[in-house]
Design an enzyme around this catalytic site. Structure first.
Site, PDB file in Angstrom:
ATOM      1  N   CYS A 261       0.830  -1.204   0.000  1.00  0.00           N
ATOM      2  CA  CYS A 261       0.000   0.000   0.000  1.00  0.00           C
ATOM      3  C   CYS A 261       0.865   1.255   0.000  1.00  0.00           C
ATOM      4  CB  CYS A 261      -0.917   0.004   1.213  1.00  0.00           C
ATOM      5  SG  CYS A 261      -2.193  -1.270   1.140  1.00  0.00           S
TER       6      CYS A 261
ATOM      7  N   ALA B 223      -2.871  -2.997  -3.036  1.00  0.00           N
ATOM      8  CA  ALA B 223      -4.241  -3.499  -2.935  1.00  0.00           C
ATOM      9  C   ALA B 223      -5.171  -2.468  -3.552  1.00  0.00           C
ATOM     10  CB  ALA B 223      -4.609  -3.744  -1.476  1.00  0.00           C
TER      11      ALA B 223
ATOM     12  N   GLN C 279      -3.498  -6.228  -7.802  1.00  0.00           N
ATOM     13  CA  GLN C 279      -4.084  -6.955  -6.679  1.00  0.00           C
ATOM     14  C   GLN C 279      -5.493  -6.424  -6.440  1.00  0.00           C
ATOM     15  OE1 GLN C 279      -3.037  -6.498  -2.330  1.00  0.00           O
ATOM     16  NE2 GLN C 279      -2.016  -8.449  -2.723  1.00  0.00           N
TER      17      GLN C 279
ATOM     18  N   TYR D  17      -8.128  -8.870   5.539  1.00  0.00           N
ATOM     19  CA  TYR D  17      -9.104  -8.130   4.749  1.00  0.00           C
ATOM     20  C   TYR D  17     -10.315  -9.019   4.455  1.00  0.00           C
ATOM     21  CZ  TYR D  17      -5.315  -4.792   4.686  1.00  0.00           C
ATOM     22  OH  TYR D  17      -4.324  -3.921   5.082  1.00  0.00           O
TER      23      TYR D  17
ATOM     24  N   ARG E 129      -3.513 -14.347  -3.112  1.00  0.00           N
ATOM     25  CA  ARG E 129      -2.676 -14.196  -1.918  1.00  0.00           C
ATOM     26  C   ARG E 129      -3.459 -14.692  -0.713  1.00  0.00           C
ATOM     27  NH1 ARG E 129       1.250  -9.331   0.176  1.00  0.00           N
ATOM     28  NH2 ARG E 129       2.731 -10.668  -0.889  1.00  0.00           N
TER      29      ARG E 129
ATOM     30  N   LEU F 122      10.465 -10.949   4.687  1.00  0.00           N
ATOM     31  CA  LEU F 122      11.854 -10.780   5.120  1.00  0.00           C
ATOM     32  C   LEU F 122      12.821 -11.601   4.270  1.00  0.00           C
ATOM     33  CD1 LEU F 122      11.627 -10.488   9.018  1.00  0.00           C
ATOM     34  CD2 LEU F 122      11.788  -8.685   7.290  1.00  0.00           C
TER      35      LEU F 122
ATOM     36  N   ARG G  34       9.714  -4.922   1.607  1.00  0.00           N
ATOM     37  CA  ARG G  34      10.507  -3.855   2.227  1.00  0.00           C
ATOM     38  C   ARG G  34      11.862  -3.691   1.559  1.00  0.00           C
ATOM     39  NH1 ARG G  34       7.363  -6.261   6.039  1.00  0.00           N
ATOM     40  NH2 ARG G  34       6.294  -4.924   7.554  1.00  0.00           N
TER      41      ARG G  34
END
Length: 360
Positions: free
Chosen positions: A25, A59, A101, A182, A230, A301, A324
């Site tokens: 997002c 999203a 997505q 969600y 997902r 990660l 990230r």
């Protein structure tokens, strides 16, 4: 075993490598109209330029009330689709595939961006009343309204209509967002789904909405293009959605024409206790790959090129998704190629950037 830089084929789509950008997002729609902006062009375009094989949008809400925040992007109207088409065109020019997505936030909708506190935005302040399988709030957010059967049908239809727009915009794949607490995930988990009708109770009933959405999307999405989903593999809370259920629903999804399952976890319940560490969700992707016999993507990660390659070497997943790490380093694939000794021809720089290429 495949290299990170080997192509991967899903139906009629061939993606140039197995390093993909995860959906993240951005909270960057200033006009609160769901129309993606130059921020999205730069965000996704930079990663496509930087060598990622597939880039996924954030999203993108299938209805206005399905946004996480008023600043989220959407694909519930043609104006939004037209804006996405410009971005998809640039991504394609850089040699990457583009995925959108498709999402509905459910009870986690109408909240402020994280850096604004993440609290509920009241209708009087430009927000709206969220919907959910049951009228049970997430943490300290405002209580949602439980969807009735007509509302559920509208959600399914909205996902299908968004897929039609995504195809018109040129996207190569759609990903149905069934994770991170969600709406679809809320139906899957017995912690948030307290219904006693055909959409609640048993595993069959709790997975019904996801299956109906996938059937509707697959029914309007071109046969040559893949569909992804997902999922959160576990709620990390006792009595919640489990890895075993994820494996079983993934098998069902494969039979319904889903081509890849993107395996994440958590996000449904604030009581979650997550054992975070490098690649902490990779074992979930491996379990789904082995037990459901579907193509999988691992995420969570994954930061180091050798670590990412090892995921493929050990058969844990077919694709790695970076989140990230990709925010920090849009050209992560170039560094990965350098560190793994991949020939420059397999991870080319655009000529504009050639002077900055990693040298041995």
């Amino acid at each position: 075993m495949p290299s990170l830089f080997d192509q991967v084929a899903l139906r009629g789509l061939t993606v140039r490598n197995r390093i993909w950008l995860a959906s993240m997002c951005q909270y960057a729609v200033d006009a609160c109209d769901g129309v993606p902006t130059d921020w999205h062009l730069v965000h996704l375009g930079a990663r496509a330029t930087g060598g990622f094989g597939m880039v996924f949008t954030e999203a993108s809400a299938v209805v206005a009330d399905g946004r996480i925040s008023p600043q989220d992007a959407g694909i519930w109207n043609d104006t939004q689709a037209d804006a996405w088409a410009r971005i998809v065109g640039f991504v394609h020019e850089r040699g990457a595939a583009a995925g959108v997505q498709l999402a509905h936030a459910g009870r986690k909708a109408s909240i402020e961006a994280p850096w604004r506190g993440g609290t509920t935005v009241a209708p009087a302040d430009g927000g709206w009343t969220a919907v959910a399988p049951s009228a049970v709030a997430f943490d300290d957010l405002a209580a949602p309204r439980a969807l009735d059967s007509a509302g559920i049908r509208e959600v399914v239809d909205a996902f299908a209509a968004a897929a039609v727009r995504a195809d018109a915009a040129g996207f190569d794949t759609v990903e149905v967002h069934g994770a991170h607490g969600y709406l679809v995930h809320q139906f899957l988990s017995p912690l948030s789904n307290l219904r006693d009708d055909a959409y609640g109770g048993s595993f069959e009933n709790r997975t019904r909405l996801l299956c109906e959405i996938v059937d509707a999307v697959r029914g309007v999405w071109p046969e040559r293009k893949p569909v992804c989903v997902r999922l959160s593999a576990t709620d990390w809370v006792e009595g919640g959605w489990t890895l075993e259920e994820t494996c079983e629903v993934s098998r069902m999804l494969g039979e319904r024409g889903v081509d890849l399952v993107d395996v994440s976890s958590g996000g449904l319940d604030p009581r979650q206790q997550i054992a975070i560490g490098p690649g902490y969700q990779v074992p979930f992707a491996r379990a789904v790959r082995e037990k459901a016999e579907v193509t999988t993507a691992a995420v969570g990660l994954i930061t180091d090129p050798a670590q990412a390659q090892r995921i493929l070497d050990e058969g844990d997943a077919d694709v790695v998704l970076l989140a990230r790490a990709a925010l920090r380093e849009p050209g992560w694939p170039w560094r990965a190629a350098h560190e793994l000794g991949i020939p420059a021809a397999e991870a080319p720089y655009p000529p504009n950037y050639a002077r900055g290429a990693w040298r041995s």
